[in-house]
Design an enzyme around this catalytic site. Structure first.
Site, PDB file in Angstrom:
ATOM      1  N   SER A  48       1.435  35.362 -10.292  1.00  0.00           N
ATOM      2  CA  SER A  48       0.026  35.027 -10.482  1.00  0.00           C
ATOM      3  C   SER A  48      -0.139  33.523 -10.571  1.00  0.00           C
ATOM      4  CB  SER A  48      -0.508  35.679 -11.764  1.00  0.00           C
ATOM      5  OG  SER A  48      -1.789  35.176 -12.097  1.00  0.00           O
ATOM      6  N   TYR A 108       0.608  36.875 -20.628  1.00  0.00           N
ATOM      7  CA  TYR A 108       0.580  37.162 -19.190  1.00  0.00           C
ATOM      8  C   TYR A 108       1.182  36.001 -18.394  1.00  0.00           C
ATOM      9  CZ  TYR A 108      -1.383  38.578 -14.653  1.00  0.00           C
ATOM     10  OH  TYR A 108      -1.544  38.948 -13.337  1.00  0.00           O
TER      11      TYR A 108
END
Length: 247
Positions: A141, A154
């Site tokens: 990501s 995350y």
């Protein structure tokens, strides 16, 4: 050039926007695909739609027992494994000062630990093929590259994924196996649909392309990395973000 005919791929998170697009595009390019996720009903519906060369192998990545058996299940279903796409992910956002231990642990377990376990098992299986071909593709990501407020867990999991992928790439490159990441930016999926129009407009202002990407944009990158054409590309992170981050 990007033909995947005769290849066998496991895609995790195949019921999500990006995972489904990758599975569809792999199948379109001739691959046999094993569809994995928690929702067996949605996986079955996708497999029925794709027709032949699609197999359902449900798995809860939060369960180490499930994860430990997934590669064997996928290999048995398809007859062989050549490509692993670690796409499934979990978010439990919170600011650092108030993030709970279980929010950290759960995200690391699903996003990083399960990825490690599947990479380890898949590499062993692919090496037994003795075909001189193998592909590990991990969906990271933009948050793992630039960080994001409220996503310490995350971002850490996705940054760890990048470092882990580079390490594996160095270990297996001489055996014809490549290991790469794709780092998506903001992609139009059910997750981003939770944003309101004002939030989407504000985010788009920081993207040179002035729009969110589509799941097919990520799938195109995955098809390339899975193909024979990318045989000399390993240990890399392909940034697909409309210019949001340029490295």
């Amino acid at each position: 050039m990007f033909d995947l005919d005769g290849k066998h791929a496991l895609v995790t998170g195949a019921t999500g926007g990006i995972g489904e697009a990758i599975a569809r595009n792999f199948h379109k390019m001739g691959a046999t695909v094993a569809l994995s996720g928690r929702r067996a009903d949605k996986l079955e519906a996708l497999a029925t739609e794709l027709g032949g060369r699609a197999h359902v192998v449900p798995c809860d990545l939060a369960s180490r027992e499930d994860v430990a058996g997934l590669i064997d299940k996928a290999t048995k279903a398809m007859g062989q494994l050549d490509i692993l796409v670690n796409n499934a992910g979990l978010t439990k956002d919170n600011l650092f000062m108030v993030m709970k231990d279980d929010q950290w642990d759960d995200v690391i377990a699903v996003n990083l630990t399960s990825t490690f376990m599947l990479m380890r098992a898949a590499t062993r299986t692919i090496l037994r093929n003795k075909s001189g071909y193998g592909r590990i593709i991990n969906i990271s990501s933009v948050s793992g590259v630039m960080g994001n407020p409220g996503q310490g867990n995350y971002a850490a999991s996705k940054a760890g994924m990048i470092g882990m992928t580079k390490s594996l790439a160095r270990e297996v490159a001489n055996r014809g196996i490549t290991a790469n990441c794709i780092a998506p930016g903001f992609i139009a999926t059910p997750m981003t649909e939770m944003l309101n129009d004002k939030q989407k407009a504000e985010i788009s202002q920081h993207i040179p392309a002035q729009r969110f990407g589509s799941p097919d944009d990520i799938a195109a990158g995955a098809v390339y990395l899975a193909s024979e054409a990318a045989g000399y590309v390993t240990g890399q992170t392909l940034h697909i973000n409309g210019g949001m981050v340029m490295l």
